[in-house]
Design a protein around this motif. Structure first.
Motif, PDB file in Angstrom:
ATOM      1  N   SER A 114       0.876  -1.193   0.116  1.00 48.62           N
ATOM      2  CA  SER A 114      -0.066  -0.034   0.117  1.00 48.62           C
ATOM      3  C   SER A 114       0.827   1.326   0.061  1.00 48.62           C
ATOM      4  O   SER A 114       0.477   2.157  -0.779  1.00 48.62           O
ATOM      5  CB  SER A 114      -0.962   0.175   1.157  1.00 48.62           C
ATOM      6  N   ALA A 118       0.975   4.334  -2.732  1.00 48.03           N
ATOM      7  CA  ALA A 118       0.650   5.814  -2.408  1.00 48.03           C
ATOM      8  C   ALA A 118       1.939   6.478  -2.954  1.00 48.03           C
ATOM      9  O   ALA A 118       1.864   7.713  -3.110  1.00 48.03           O
ATOM     10  CB  ALA A 118       0.645   5.711  -0.687  1.00 48.03           C
ATOM     11  N   VAL A 120     -11.553  10.904  -0.199  1.00 50.99           N
ATOM     12  CA  VAL A 120     -10.209  11.131  -0.183  1.00 50.99           C
ATOM     13  C   VAL A 120      -9.872  11.802  -1.250  1.00 50.99           C
ATOM     14  O   VAL A 120      -9.061  12.849  -1.120  1.00 50.99           O
ATOM     15  CB  VAL A 120      -9.568   9.819  -0.111  1.00 50.99           C
ATOM     16  N   ILE A 152      -8.399  15.250  -0.224  1.00 48.47           N
ATOM     17  CA  ILE A 152      -6.931  15.378  -0.063  1.00 48.47           C
ATOM     18  C   ILE A 152      -6.195  14.835  -1.554  1.00 48.47           C
ATOM     19  O   ILE A 152      -6.011  15.927  -2.281  1.00 48.47           O
ATOM     20  CB  ILE A 152      -6.309  14.157   1.042  1.00 48.47           C
ATOM     21  N   SER A 153      -5.864  13.799  -1.830  1.00 47.98           N
ATOM     22  CA  SER A 153      -5.341  13.397  -3.085  1.00 47.98           C
ATOM     23  C   SER A 153      -5.404  11.817  -2.923  1.00 47.98           C
ATOM     24  O   SER A 153      -5.422  11.232  -2.022  1.00 47.98           O
ATOM     25  CB  SER A 153      -3.947  13.832  -3.208  1.00 47.98           C
ATOM     26  N   TRP A 154      -5.542  11.173  -4.195  1.00 46.30           N
ATOM     27  CA  TRP A 154      -5.957   9.766  -4.344  1.00 46.30           C
ATOM     28  C   TRP A 154      -4.828   8.944  -3.776  1.00 46.30           C
ATOM     29  O   TRP A 154      -4.984   7.443  -3.225  1.00 46.30           O
ATOM     30  CB  TRP A 154      -5.809   9.172  -6.020  1.00 46.30           C
ATOM     31  N   TRP A 183      -3.888   8.785  -0.857  1.00 46.29           N
ATOM     32  CA  TRP A 183      -4.167   8.569   0.646  1.00 46.29           C
ATOM     33  C   TRP A 183      -5.306   7.430   0.794  1.00 46.29           C
ATOM     34  O   TRP A 183      -5.436   6.987   1.845  1.00 46.29           O
ATOM     35  CB  TRP A 183      -4.574   9.806   1.184  1.00 46.29           C
ATOM     36  N   TRP A 209      -2.625   4.877   1.800  1.00 45.77           N
ATOM     37  CA  TRP A 209      -1.837   5.249   3.087  1.00 45.77           C
ATOM     38  C   TRP A 209      -2.595   4.636   4.178  1.00 45.77           C
ATOM     39  O   TRP A 209      -2.021   4.374   5.201  1.00 45.77           O
ATOM     40  CB  TRP A 209      -1.406   6.740   3.065  1.00 45.77           C
ATOM     41  N   ILE A 210      -3.901   4.888   4.227  1.00 46.61           N
ATOM     42  CA  ILE A 210      -4.925   4.506   5.336  1.00 46.61           C
ATOM     43  C   ILE A 210      -4.491   2.945   5.682  1.00 46.61           C
ATOM     44  O   ILE A 210      -4.713   2.622   6.746  1.00 46.61           O
ATOM     45  CB  ILE A 210      -6.298   4.586   4.898  1.00 46.61           C
TER      46      ILE A 210
END
Length: 446
Positions: free
Chosen positions: A78, A82, A146, A150-152, A154, A157-158
């Motif tokens: 992941s 990211a 998201v 914010i931006s894709w 993320w 990142w989750i």
């Protein structure tokens, strides 16, 4: 139950969360439609290829240990996704994510199945499916929120902090367990891996490669899978004991999940895009629009899981996929670039209810038909059929979309989407047919 269900939620979420981020990824990384399709297919490819291997590894080296290893790989992959600077790196990260997921899902089912006796297993699987089902409304919504907020990157990142917590809990709160066969069936591993790769790779080329590029790997994959089944008849320690298929419940349950996930994942690939490319919605609005579709999957499986033990799996499978198929036909009739969202809201709820009714029943049919010592192998087979069905569903719906339309305009997209939804309804009908072969609960057959 909590640890395995949350891990499953994370895995299923990443099969869906990309849907509402596809438009942003396309713009940010300059990806083509084919490359966008591979952000979905790459995940499913490594997932499907390694599922049976994961089940065998869990039997040999310990289900808890392999489960924790899979979560670790998934979290690291992941982070790769990211940080991806281009579409090639993103696809590579998705391959690695799928590999980690392959070592999570079958082991989660095996650990859960081993923790509950057969009488309580359908109820436990209902809760498990309910938590996993939260991914259906949460995936598109989370992806849209998201991307908009914010931006894709993320959306990937989750997974990192969630993965770290799951590994710690798994290693400290779950007892280790092994399967009956500690030996590894190496010829079986090679054959099933090659066969799964060939089939999924061939399906992924549908719509982008010529018939040779599709038929070549597809036929080679089917031959390898046939050789795998032949080898299992005489292997001293088979990965998949063929005696399991003597049960109509086991065989039909695996066929059901193939068509169930093919129909659901295939239409999921296009539904979020329809709201954006077809109706002009933004990512967040598209995610919110899909909430009614998946909201029922957080509630219905628990009810179905409680009732499956009383009434059997067949009524829930037939009714569930029947509702989903009717909903897809309804959407196909009304879909168009000028329709109101409310024209598809009711069939989305109907579809989500049907999908949610079917899943715990299909899981129950497969896992309750296997002896406790074969629960890991049964869960591996079930998960493999689910992923192969998903790859098949995306492939045939892409073909349907290409025959009926394109991305050239909203009108062209709506035309292709209509054909794709009809194909999804046809897959649901095949799932209903397979479900009719599951014996009634009063049958003596397991």
């Amino acid at each position: 139950m909590a640890i395995t269900a949350v891990a499953s939620l994370m895995v299923v979420l990443d099969a869906l969360v990309v849907a509402t981020a596809l438009t942003a990824i396309k713009a940010d990384l300059g990806a083509s439609v084919t490359e966008l399709e591979w952000t979905v297919n790459a995940y499913g490819l490594s997932f499907a290829v390694l599922l049976m291997t994961a089940a065998a590894a869990g039997d040999r080296w310990g289900r808890r240990r392999v489960f924790a290893g899979g979560v670790t790989v998934f979290a690291l992959a992941s982070a790769v996704c990211a940080l991806a600077p281009d579409i090639g790196t993103l696809v590579a990260g998705r391959v690695l994510q799928g590999a980690g997921a392959a070592f999570v899902m079958p082991l989660a089912l095996a650990l859960l199945g081993a923790a509950f006796p057969p009488a309580l297993r359908p109820k436990a699987l209902g809760v498990f499916a309910s938590v996993s089902g939260v991914a259906v409304p949460l995936g598109p919504l989370l992806g849209g929120a998201v991307v908009a907020g914010i931006s894709w990157p993320w959306i990937f990142w989750i997974n990192v902090p969630v993965g770290v917590v799951l590994v710690v809990l798994a290693l400290t709160r779950i007892d280790e367990s092994h399967g009956p066969d500690r030996a590894i069936d190496w010829p079986g591993l090679v054959l099933v891996g090659a066969g799964s790769f060939g089939v999924v790779w061939g399906l992924a080329q549908v719509g982008t490669a010529g018939w040779v590029g599709v038929a070549g790997p597809l036929v080679a994959g089917l031959v390898a899978l046939g050789a795998f089944l032949g080898w299992q008849r005489r292997a001293a320690h088979p990965m998949l004991p063929l005696r399991l298929f003597r049960s109509r419940r086991f065989s039909a349950g695996n066929a059901v999940i193939f068509f169930h996930w093919g129909s659901a994942l295939g239409v999921g690939f296009f539904m979020a895009q329809f709201l954006q490319a077809g109706l002009g919605y933004g990512p967040l609005a598209a995610g919110l629009g899909l909430v009614p579709w998946g909201l029922t999957t957080a509630v219905v499986p628990q009810l179905a899981g409680r009732l499956v033990g009383r009434f059997g799996e067949r009524p829930f499978i037939v009714a569930g996929l029947g509702l989903h198929g009717l909903a897809m036909a309804w959407i196909a009739v009304v879909a168009g670039p000028s329709i109101s969202y409310w024209a598809i809201a009711a069939p989305l709820v109907l579809s989500g209810t049907g999908i949610a009714l079917c899943l715990p029943a299909a899981q129950s049919a497969v896992l309750t038909s296997a002896e406790p010592r074969f629960i890991g192998k049964a869960s591996g087979a079930f998960s493999a059929m689910r992923q192969l069905g998903g790859a098949f569903g995306v492939a045939v719906l892409v073909v349907g979309f290409s025959l009926g339309g394109s991305y050239a305009s909203r009108e062209a997209f709506a035309g292709g989407f209509t054909v794709a939804v009809v194909v999804s309804a046809a897959l649901a009908a095949l799932g209903v047919l397979a479900g009719c072969f599951i014996p009634r609960r009063e049958s003596k057959e397991n």
